[in-house]
Motif scaffolding. Sequence first.
Motif, short mmCIF file in Angstrom:
data_model
loop_
_atom_site.label_atom_id
_atom_site.label_comp_id
_atom_site.label_asym_id
_atom_site.label_seq_id
_atom_site.Cartn_x
_atom_site.Cartn_y
_atom_site.Cartn_z
N GLN A 22 -2.80 -12.66 6.84
CA GLN A 22 -2.58 -12.24 8.22
C GLN A 22 -1.87 -10.90 8.31
OE1 GLN A 22 -0.55 -15.42 10.17
NE2 GLN A 22 -2.22 -16.85 9.89
N ALA A 23 -1.61 -10.25 7.20
CA ALA A 23 -0.92 -8.97 7.20
C ALA A 23 -1.83 -7.87 7.74
CB ALA A 23 -0.49 -8.63 5.77
N THR A 24 -1.22 -6.76 8.16
CA THR A 24 -2.01 -5.62 8.61
C THR A 24 -2.45 -4.81 7.39
OG1 THR A 24 -0.10 -4.17 8.79
CG2 THR A 24 -0.67 -5.49 10.74
N ASP A 77 -13.62 -5.79 6.29
CA ASP A 77 -13.54 -7.15 6.81
C ASP A 77 -12.48 -7.95 6.06
OD1 ASP A 77 -14.27 -9.42 8.33
OD2 ASP A 77 -15.57 -10.11 6.71
N SER A 78 -12.44 -7.80 4.74
CA SER A 78 -11.40 -8.45 3.94
C SER A 78 -11.14 -7.64 2.68
CB SER A 78 -11.79 -9.89 3.59
OG SER A 78 -12.93 -9.91 2.78
N LEU A 79 -9.90 -7.74 2.19
CA LEU A 79 -9.48 -7.01 1.00
C LEU A 79 -8.92 -8.03 0.01
CD1 LEU A 79 -7.66 -3.69 0.81
CD2 LEU A 79 -6.68 -5.60 -0.41
N TRP A 80 -9.45 -8.01 -1.21
CA TRP A 80 -9.05 -8.93 -2.26
C TRP A 80 -8.47 -8.12 -3.41
CZ3 TRP A 80 -10.31 -14.28 -1.77
CH2 TRP A 80 -11.05 -14.58 -0.65
N ALA A 148 -7.42 -9.98 5.88
CA ALA A 148 -8.64 -10.51 6.49
C ALA A 148 -8.68 -10.04 7.93
CB ALA A 148 -8.65 -12.04 6.44
N GLY A 149 -9.79 -9.41 8.29
CA GLY A 149 -9.96 -8.96 9.66
C GLY A 149 -10.17 -10.14 10.59
#
Length: 177
Positions: A22-24, A77-80, A148-149
């Motif tokens: 949930q982080a920016t 959309d998401s960063l892993w 996660a967007g």
Amino acid sequence: MFSRLSRFIPVLLVAPASVAAQATIDSVAGQLHAGQLLRLHLRGGQRLEGRFAVYSPAPPALRLIAADTLVPVGMIDSLWVRGSAAKTGAIIGALVLGVPSAIVWRSLCERQGEGTCGWGTVYGLTAVGALLGAAIGSASPRWHLRYAGASVGLRLPPLPEHRLGAGVSLQFHSRLR
């Protein structure tokens, strides 16, 4: 007492991963360091993988070393982040050795009398299990979700000329990766 604590174990295991996502993107980018392996899922279904180079806040974009790619933050959309499973391994190892040793030790204490028991052996076996689990987990690569967007978006698309009314578009982004 153990029964009350056991209700919170699933929360402690699941909550950190969901809260981290949930982080920016700005806070996540501040924690990344050069050379770290990233996997980006972009809007539209594309997937990029490469080593992190730099984050530029104006205009907000991530630069990956792979083919010198500049990715605008709005497209992510998401960063892993690639890491290890050392934390999960430590928890599992502590449970695998700690719980059975506590059960066996308690049964031995009931036979001998409560005053003669020292729980140091149980603590020691739990620590050994945690260390072994962490060692095994650190050898296991794993992707950690860091950003996660929004999973559902609402927008008002423009209508073609000479049309009256309002249009609504709901966008659902799947999390199945």
